[in-house]
Design a protein around this motif. Structure first.
Motif, short mmCIF file in Angstrom:
data_model
loop_
_atom_site.label_atom_id
_atom_site.label_comp_id
_atom_site.label_asym_id
_atom_site.label_seq_id
_atom_site.Cartn_x
_atom_site.Cartn_y
_atom_site.Cartn_z
N ASN A 173 0.82 -1.04 0.20
CA ASN A 173 0.00 0.20 -0.06
C ASN A 173 0.81 1.60 -0.44
N TRP A 174 2.16 1.27 0.56
CA TRP A 174 3.11 2.26 0.56
C TRP A 174 3.49 2.67 -0.30
N LYS A 175 3.89 1.08 -1.51
CA LYS A 175 4.06 1.85 -2.66
C LYS A 175 4.05 2.24 -3.59
N ALA A 176 2.13 1.98 -3.31
CA ALA A 176 1.52 2.60 -4.90
C ALA A 176 1.22 3.80 -4.03
N TYR A 177 0.94 3.94 -3.09
CA TYR A 177 0.58 5.28 -2.61
C TYR A 177 1.72 6.59 -3.27
N SER A 178 2.62 6.02 -2.66
CA SER A 178 3.86 6.57 -3.19
C SER A 178 3.95 6.70 -5.37
N ALA A 179 3.57 6.07 -5.80
CA ALA A 179 3.12 7.04 -7.22
C ALA A 179 2.25 7.13 -7.32
N THR A 180 2.00 8.19 -6.32
CA THR A 180 0.38 9.35 -6.36
C THR A 180 0.35 10.27 -6.71
N MET A 205 1.36 14.11 -6.15
CA MET A 205 1.51 14.63 -4.65
C MET A 205 1.74 16.09 -4.48
N THR A 206 1.24 17.29 -3.42
CA THR A 206 1.52 17.96 -3.51
C THR A 206 2.77 19.04 -2.91
N ASP A 207 3.60 19.64 -2.20
CA ASP A 207 4.13 19.91 -2.08
C ASP A 207 4.27 19.59 -0.38
N GLU A 208 3.72 19.86 0.11
CA GLU A 208 3.24 19.81 1.45
C GLU A 208 3.44 17.80 2.45
N GLU A 209 2.48 17.43 0.81
CA GLU A 209 2.34 16.46 0.71
C GLU A 209 3.73 15.56 1.17
N ARG A 210 4.13 15.82 0.23
CA ARG A 210 5.61 15.17 0.09
C ARG A 210 6.66 15.87 1.06
N ALA A 211 6.88 16.98 1.98
CA ALA A 211 6.92 16.80 3.24
C ALA A 211 7.09 16.17 4.39
N LEU A 212 5.55 15.36 4.03
CA LEU A 212 4.90 14.01 4.79
C LEU A 212 5.48 13.35 4.99
N VAL A 213 5.21 13.18 3.23
CA VAL A 213 5.88 11.58 3.52
C VAL A 213 7.72 11.10 3.77
N ALA A 260 -1.41 12.61 9.25
CA ALA A 260 -1.36 14.13 8.69
C ALA A 260 -1.12 13.78 7.57
N LEU A 261 -1.11 12.48 6.97
CA LEU A 261 -1.41 12.72 5.69
C LEU A 261 -3.51 12.17 5.29
N VAL A 262 -3.28 11.35 5.57
CA VAL A 262 -5.21 11.71 5.59
C VAL A 262 -5.75 12.60 5.72
N ARG A 274 -8.70 17.04 3.34
CA ARG A 274 -8.65 18.90 2.87
C ARG A 274 -7.86 18.98 1.82
N VAL A 275 -7.03 18.58 0.81
CA VAL A 275 -6.73 18.85 0.16
C VAL A 275 -8.05 18.23 -1.43
N ALA A 276 -8.33 16.69 -1.07
CA ALA A 276 -10.69 16.71 -1.43
C ALA A 276 -10.83 17.73 -1.74
N ARG A 277 -11.47 18.04 -0.68
CA ARG A 277 -12.17 19.14 -0.32
C ARG A 277 -12.15 20.05 -1.04
N GLU A 278 -10.54 20.89 -1.30
CA GLU A 278 -10.18 21.72 -2.55
C GLU A 278 -10.50 21.39 -3.57
#
Length: 377
Positions: A94-101, A103-111, A161-163, A168-172
């Protein structure tokens, strides 16, 4: 530039067609943008959120909970080890699949934070798995109490925090999709208003510029056909098709008026000629009657003076030949009959009266016959 009726109608139809095409294109683009936004929300937010939730659940449930159940005896060491192994595999996939999506800059920082904390967590989980496989209950107890939470909590906290970020991004993204939909709707509304305006112009062209002049032209042509040449032809001077039609009707009207004028002149000339002919005929008849009266007047005068030997020998018209023959014959007969009268004076008076009567009758008959020949009767 002259705007003909054809050009106006084609222009209105073209405007309507263009408006329809633009509305359809705007709807297609808006639908494509909305679908793209929705697909982005699903692929880049909803599915990653599910993947992150799985990672978090694998740490919290399959690993931590299995360790506690193994320590309390609710699960055997082998069952807990199998649960930990399954959790490790699920976390990795699942982490491998998620890493291929995307991402925003904020998301990359959390990753980056998650990946920085993952080695310590993996090491602790690997140690837990080894203890479970070796059935070392005391080692499991010690690891759970001292190392498990400090190693796993940083990972699960950043995954949480990623969830939250995904939510939040989905709402945006949804808000942007709604804004795009509103803009597309506004554009289509404006185009619809333009199309309605084009429709109003087209209706005005048809009713005011086409139908009304055609009805007026039809009425004018009907009145002209009924003989009313005092009408005013509508649309004269226009540069479109109606103007051309009005010009043709105006020429027809002028030709009809010219024909009536020519017919009146012909009738007047004919009447004048007929009057002249009748006057000439009347004059000829009068001259003939004057000649006849003069000729027979001389004869009657001679008879009145007792001359029974006088005969009318003048050259008279053919119509009066019978009158002359009758007069001369009557004088001859009366002369023969005069031998039996008391005196020649009485005989002469009688012959004169008879001759005058016959002259009046014959002259009247001849005059009537002459008038018939001249066309008076």
């Amino acid at each position: 530039m002259v705007w003909t009726i054809k050009a106006r109608l084609l222009g209105c139809l073209a405007a309507l067609g263009l408006a329809i095409v633009i509305i359809g294109l705007a709807g297609f683009i808006a639908n494509g943008v909305a679908n793209q936004r929705m697909q982005s929300v699903i692929v880049d937010r909803v599915e990653p959120m599910q993947q992150l939730k799985t990672v978090s659940d694998m740490y919290a449930v399959n690993i931590v909970d299995s360790a506690h159940k193994a320590r309390s005896g609710e699960l055997t060491m082998d069952q807990a080890a199998a649960s930990v192994a399954a959790a490790r595999a699920a976390i990795a996939s699942n982490w491998k699949a998620y890493s291929a999506t995307q991402m925003t800059d904020e998301e990359r920082a959390l990753v980056a934070k998650v990946e920085a904390a993952t080695p310590a967590a993996d090491t602790t989980v690997e140690a837990l798995y080894a203890l479970l496989k070796s059935h070392d209950a005391a080692g499991v107890q010690t690891l759970v109490d001292t190392r498990l939470y400090p190693a796993i909590d940083p990972v699960t906290a950043n995954v949480g925090a990623l969830v939250d970020l995904q939510t939040r991004v989905a709402r945006e993204e949804g808000g942007r999709a709604m804004n795009a939909s509103r803009i597309a709707t506004a554009i289509m509304a404006v185009i619809a208003l333009v199309a309605a305006g084009a429709m109003a112009v087209a209706v005005n062209v048809v009713l005011v510029k086409v139908c009304a002049p055609l009805l007026a032209m039809t009425g004018a042509m009907r009145r002209l056909a009924e003989g009313d040449h005092g009408i005013d032809v509508p649309a004269v001077g226009r540069k479109d098709e109606l103007g051309h039609m009005a010009g043709a009707v105006q020429v027809f009207k002028e030709n009809a008026i010219a024909k009536l004028r020519a017919d009146a002149e012909i009738a007047e000339a004919k009447a004048r000629s007929e009057a002249e002919r009748q006057a000439a005929a009347a004059k000829a008849i009068a001259e003939q009657q004057q000649l006849v009266v003069q000729s027979f007047g001389v004869g009657l005068d001679r008879l009145a003076h007792g001359d029974l030997t006088y005969r009318v020998e003048d050259d008279l018209p053919v119509e009066y030949e019978k009158l002359r023959a009758d007069f001369n014959g009557a004088v001859t007969l009366d002369f023969a009959a005069s031998d039996g009268l008391a005196s020649s004076s009485t005989a002469t008076t009688t012959i004169t009266e008879r001759g005058a009567t016959r002259l009046d009758d014959q002259t009247s008959d001849a005059s009537m016959e002459q008038r018939k020949k001249e066309g008076y009767f």
